[in-house]
Design an enzyme around this catalytic site. Sequence first.
Site, PDB file in Angstrom:
ATOM      1  N   HIS A 209       0.878  -1.194   0.000  1.00 28.72           N
ATOM      2  CA  HIS A 209       0.000   0.000   0.000  1.00 28.72           C
ATOM      3  C   HIS A 209       0.901   1.225   0.000  1.00 28.72           C
ATOM      4  O   HIS A 209       1.523   1.559   1.003  1.00 28.72           O
ATOM      5  CB  HIS A 209      -0.900   0.013   1.239  1.00 28.72           C
ATOM      6  CG  HIS A 209      -1.823   1.204   1.306  1.00 28.72           C
ATOM      7  ND1 HIS A 209      -3.174   1.085   1.529  1.00 28.72           N
ATOM      8  CD2 HIS A 209      -1.599   2.532   1.191  1.00 28.72           C
ATOM      9  CE1 HIS A 209      -3.728   2.280   1.547  1.00 28.72           C
ATOM     10  NE2 HIS A 209      -2.795   3.183   1.345  1.00 28.72           N
TER      11      HIS A 209
ATOM     12  N   HIS B 172       1.559   5.376  -1.649  1.00 26.21           N
ATOM     13  CA  HIS B 172       1.165   6.575  -2.401  1.00 26.21           C
ATOM     14  C   HIS B 172       2.404   7.176  -3.052  1.00 26.21           C
ATOM     15  O   HIS B 172       3.325   7.588  -2.348  1.00 26.21           O
ATOM     16  CB  HIS B 172       0.528   7.614  -1.479  1.00 26.21           C
ATOM     17  CG  HIS B 172      -0.727   7.124  -0.828  1.00 26.21           C
ATOM     18  ND1 HIS B 172      -1.971   7.265  -1.402  1.00 26.21           N
ATOM     19  CD2 HIS B 172      -0.922   6.458   0.335  1.00 26.21           C
ATOM     20  CE1 HIS B 172      -2.886   6.713  -0.601  1.00 26.21           C
ATOM     21  NE2 HIS B 172      -2.275   6.209   0.456  1.00 26.21           N
ATOM     22  N   LEU B 173       2.410   7.199  -4.390  1.00 23.47           N
ATOM     23  CA  LEU B 173       3.553   7.801  -5.092  1.00 23.47           C
ATOM     24  C   LEU B 173       3.214   9.171  -5.657  1.00 23.47           C
ATOM     25  O   LEU B 173       4.100   9.858  -6.162  1.00 23.47           O
ATOM     26  CB  LEU B 173       4.038   6.892  -6.223  1.00 23.47           C
ATOM     27  CG  LEU B 173       4.766   5.621  -5.796  1.00 23.47           C
ATOM     28  CD1 LEU B 173       5.239   4.846  -7.016  1.00 23.47           C
ATOM     29  CD2 LEU B 173       5.949   5.924  -4.876  1.00 23.47           C
ATOM     30  N   ARG B 174       1.922   9.558  -5.596  1.00 22.88           N
ATOM     31  CA  ARG B 174       1.500  10.870  -6.132  1.00 22.88           C
ATOM     32  C   ARG B 174       1.842  10.974  -7.621  1.00 22.88           C
ATOM     33  O   ARG B 174       1.957   9.971  -8.314  1.00 22.88           O
ATOM     34  CB  ARG B 174       2.135  12.031  -5.344  1.00 22.88           C
ATOM     35  CG  ARG B 174       2.036  11.921  -3.827  1.00 22.88           C
ATOM     36  CD  ARG B 174       0.619  11.761  -3.322  1.00 22.88           C
ATOM     37  NE  ARG B 174       0.559  11.899  -1.868  1.00 22.88           N
ATOM     38  CZ  ARG B 174      -0.428  11.408  -1.127  1.00 22.88           C
ATOM     39  NH1 ARG B 174      -1.421  10.742  -1.688  1.00 22.88           N
ATOM     40  NH2 ARG B 174      -0.434  11.577   0.163  1.00 22.88           N
TER      41      ARG B 174
ATOM     42  N   ASN C 152      -5.388   7.293  -5.690  1.00 27.20           N
ATOM     43  CA  ASN C 152      -6.118   8.503  -5.269  1.00 27.20           C
ATOM     44  C   ASN C 152      -5.411   9.783  -5.694  1.00 27.20           C
ATOM     45  O   ASN C 152      -5.100  10.650  -4.901  1.00 27.20           O
ATOM     46  CB  ASN C 152      -6.387   8.501  -3.752  1.00 27.20           C
ATOM     47  CG  ASN C 152      -5.117   8.545  -2.913  1.00 27.20           C
ATOM     48  OD1 ASN C 152      -4.072   8.058  -3.330  1.00 27.20           O
ATOM     49  ND2 ASN C 152      -5.215   9.116  -1.718  1.00 27.20           N
TER      50      ASN C 152
ATOM     51  N   LYS D  11      -9.290  -0.524  -5.836  1.00 24.35           N
ATOM     52  CA  LYS D  11      -9.299   0.125  -4.525  1.00 24.35           C
ATOM     53  C   LYS D  11     -10.659   0.739  -4.217  1.00 24.35           C
ATOM     54  O   LYS D  11     -11.195   1.510  -5.011  1.00 24.35           O
ATOM     55  CB  LYS D  11      -8.227   1.225  -4.503  1.00 24.35           C
ATOM     56  CG  LYS D  11      -8.239   2.087  -3.244  1.00 24.35           C
ATOM     57  CD  LYS D  11      -7.777   1.316  -2.025  1.00 24.35           C
ATOM     58  CE  LYS D  11      -7.980   2.092  -0.737  1.00 24.35           C
ATOM     59  NZ  LYS D  11      -6.773   2.584  -0.128  1.00 24.35           N
TER      60      LYS D  11
ATOM     61  N   HIS E 122     -10.315   0.686   1.953  1.00 18.37           N
ATOM     62  CA  HIS E 122     -10.115   1.659   3.044  1.00 18.37           C
ATOM     63  C   HIS E 122     -11.309   1.476   3.976  1.00 18.37           C
ATOM     64  O   HIS E 122     -12.419   1.910   3.667  1.00 18.37           O
ATOM     65  CB  HIS E 122     -10.051   3.094   2.495  1.00 18.37           C
ATOM     66  CG  HIS E 122      -9.785   4.109   3.567  1.00 18.37           C
ATOM     67  ND1 HIS E 122      -8.612   4.824   3.638  1.00 18.37           N
ATOM     68  CD2 HIS E 122     -10.518   4.487   4.642  1.00 18.37           C
ATOM     69  CE1 HIS E 122      -8.641   5.610   4.710  1.00 18.37           C
ATOM     70  NE2 HIS E 122      -9.801   5.432   5.324  1.00 18.37           N
TER      71      HIS E 122
ATOM     72  N   HIS F 205      -4.332  -0.910   5.999  1.00 15.79           N
ATOM     73  CA  HIS F 205      -3.901  -0.096   7.149  1.00 15.79           C
ATOM     74  C   HIS F 205      -4.826  -0.258   8.362  1.00 15.79           C
ATOM     75  O   HIS F 205      -5.422   0.693   8.839  1.00 15.79           O
ATOM     76  CB  HIS F 205      -3.720   1.389   6.772  1.00 15.79           C
ATOM     77  CG  HIS F 205      -4.783   1.990   5.883  1.00 15.79           C
ATOM     78  ND1 HIS F 205      -6.130   1.851   6.124  1.00 15.79           N
ATOM     79  CD2 HIS F 205      -4.678   2.744   4.760  1.00 15.79           C
ATOM     80  CE1 HIS F 205      -6.797   2.484   5.184  1.00 15.79           C
ATOM     81  NE2 HIS F 205      -5.944   3.033   4.349  1.00 15.79           N
TER      82      HIS F 205
ATOM     83  N   LEU G 270      -4.759   8.757   8.292  1.00 13.84           N
ATOM     84  CA  LEU G 270      -6.043   8.061   8.327  1.00 13.84           C
ATOM     85  C   LEU G 270      -5.850   6.623   7.897  1.00 13.84           C
ATOM     86  O   LEU G 270      -5.096   6.375   6.948  1.00 13.84           O
ATOM     87  CB  LEU G 270      -7.053   8.759   7.407  1.00 13.84           C
ATOM     88  CG  LEU G 270      -7.550  10.102   7.961  1.00 13.84           C
ATOM     89  CD1 LEU G 270      -8.344  10.851   6.909  1.00 13.84           C
ATOM     90  CD2 LEU G 270      -8.381   9.904   9.225  1.00 13.84           C
TER      91      LEU G 270
ATOM     92  N   ASP H 238       1.608   2.474   3.544  1.00 11.19           N
ATOM     93  CA  ASP H 238       0.760   3.658   3.434  1.00 11.19           C
ATOM     94  C   ASP H 238       1.604   4.925   3.515  1.00 11.19           C
ATOM     95  O   ASP H 238       1.136   5.944   4.027  1.00 11.19           O
ATOM     96  CB  ASP H 238      -0.347   3.660   4.501  1.00 11.19           C
ATOM     97  CG  ASP H 238      -1.443   4.681   4.187  1.00 11.19           C
ATOM     98  OD1 ASP H 238      -1.480   5.163   3.040  1.00 11.19           O
ATOM     99  OD2 ASP H 238      -2.243   4.986   5.089  1.00 11.19           O
TER     100      ASP H 238
ATOM    101  N   HIS I 274       2.969  14.341   2.012  1.00 10.41           N
ATOM    102  CA  HIS I 274       2.350  15.665   1.823  1.00 10.41           C
ATOM    103  C   HIS I 274       3.441  16.672   2.157  1.00 10.41           C
ATOM    104  O   HIS I 274       4.234  16.443   3.079  1.00 10.41           O
ATOM    105  CB  HIS I 274       1.175  15.872   2.791  1.00 10.41           C
ATOM    106  CG  HIS I 274      -0.004  15.005   2.508  1.00 10.41           C
ATOM    107  ND1 HIS I 274      -0.944  15.295   1.543  1.00 10.41           N
ATOM    108  CD2 HIS I 274      -0.416  13.850   3.076  1.00 10.41           C
ATOM    109  CE1 HIS I 274      -1.877  14.350   1.529  1.00 10.41           C
ATOM    110  NE2 HIS I 274      -1.578  13.452   2.443  1.00 10.41           N
TER     111      HIS I 274
ATOM    112  N   ALA J 162      -3.788  14.398   5.984  1.00 12.51           N
ATOM    113  CA  ALA J 162      -3.502  13.146   6.697  1.00 12.51           C
ATOM    114  C   ALA J 162      -2.455  12.364   5.932  1.00 12.51           C
ATOM    115  O   ALA J 162      -2.567  12.195   4.718  1.00 12.51           O
ATOM    116  CB  ALA J 162      -4.780  12.327   6.803  1.00 12.51           C
TER     117      ALA J 162
HETATM  118  C1  NCD Z   1      -3.536   8.892   2.441  1.00  9.08           C
HETATM  119  C2  NCD Z   1      -3.161   9.979   1.436  1.00  9.08           C
HETATM  120  O1  NCD Z   1      -2.642  11.022   1.864  1.00  9.08           O
HETATM  121  O2  NCD Z   1      -3.351   9.781   0.249  1.00  9.08           O
HETATM  122  N1  NCD Z   1      -3.497   9.454   3.755  1.00  9.08           N
HETATM  123  C3  NCD Z   1      -3.369   8.761   4.919  1.00  9.08           C
HETATM  124  O3  NCD Z   1      -3.462   9.381   5.989  1.00  9.08           O
HETATM  125  N2  NCD Z   1      -3.144   7.485   4.937  1.00  9.08           N
HETATM  126  C4  NCD Z   1      -4.844   8.325   2.074  1.00  9.08           C
HETATM  127  C5  NCD Z   1      -5.184   7.035   2.787  1.00  9.08           C
HETATM  128  O4  NCD Z   1      -4.576   5.994   2.531  1.00  9.08           O
HETATM  129  O5  NCD Z   1      -6.094   7.067   3.615  1.00  9.08           O
HETATM  130 ZN    ZN Z   2      -3.114   5.097   1.917  1.00  7.24          ZN
END
Ligand code: NCD
Ligand code: ZN
Length: 349
Positions: free
Chosen positions: A18, A20-22, A46, A104, A141, A179, A224, A252, A256, A268
């Site tokens: 899991h 996030h690479l943006r 996302n 997802k 999620h 998560h 989150l 996860d 940010h 988050a």
């Molecule tokens: C994630 C995000 O910033 O994309 N944030 C997080 O707090 N985990 C989204 C997610 O996985 O809930």
């Molecule tokens: Zn996530």
Amino acid sequence: MIKQRLDRIIIRQPDDWHLHLRDGAMMQAVAPLSAARFGRAIIMPNLSPPVVTGAQASAYRDRIMASLPAETNFRPLMTCYLTEDSDADDLAAAYRNDIITAVKLYPAGSTTNSASGIANFDKIRPILERMADIGLPLCVHGEVTDPDVDIFDREAVFIDKVLKPIRKKVPDLKVIMEHITTTDAVDYVRDSRSNLAATITTHHLIINRNHILAGGIKPHYYCLPVAKREKHRIALVQAAISGDKRFFLGTDSAPHTDSNKLQSCGCAGCFTAINTISCLAEVFDVAGKMDKLESFTSLAGPRFYDLAPNKGFVTLTRGDVVVHPDHINTADGPITVFDPGFPLHWRVE
Ligand code: NCD
Ligand code: ZN
């Protein structure tokens, strides 16, 4: 009897189930960091706008690969973001053509960029049935978004109100509860007979809600699902170190910029891509369970996804305190690296 402490172990190269690479400048900065450490990662869809179709997932995968060194062995495992209007044929084709590994599900409004997520769960039943038929896994999620439900209860309520009914109606669907943060989720996964697994993040094995709120607010620990009471953290550690193949690592890691974290309504997410393996080694070592680390980071995940473990191995050695950078720089601004709050002694080669 004196138990001798291990100070060197060799494990299969880890995967991140899991991540996030943006996109854009942020991706340019963070993608190489995960690619240098992990063999594969399940890439969250996302973005804004979200990655909904197979074509979008394929284009996103190309952008990720273009942000990595040419000689990388890293494989991004793509996902599509499920909406109430998602096209089951398109998802099935993307799976068949090896473009996506999972779909997802975000409940609408649950987290960063989840506005296009699911509000009416009955509406997606035909898609879930199709996914079950073809073996396409669903990453979930697991939080309700009802404003009347306390944020610390949202995972437990989701299990009862949403996940149990879905799994009852579509029992052949392969589900990954992502998560997880509660004893409720650990118990629910442990009690299941098949088709259910859970990822656990690095930070949820380390922080509880006091870390976020006691003695001043710590925005870099806010993510989150939000971290819960200590008893829940302990249950997560017990699950992770148990060797039970239904629990595996999904960092996860959710970067940010500091300017987006440090404001009156901050984002988050914890950014753990850099120091995850050192943090996990410390957690497993303190628990006396280094022999179970490999299952959690490198074996249980591929097993659930019906994939082979990575071919490569990594060596972890324990020695002097390892210092990771406290932030990384990106063209969008600095991103703070997760601070476990204790010294790290395990180095990854
Ligand atoms: C994630 C995000 O910033 O994309 N944030 C997080 O707090 N985990 C989204 C997610 O996985 O809930
Ligand atoms: Zn996530």
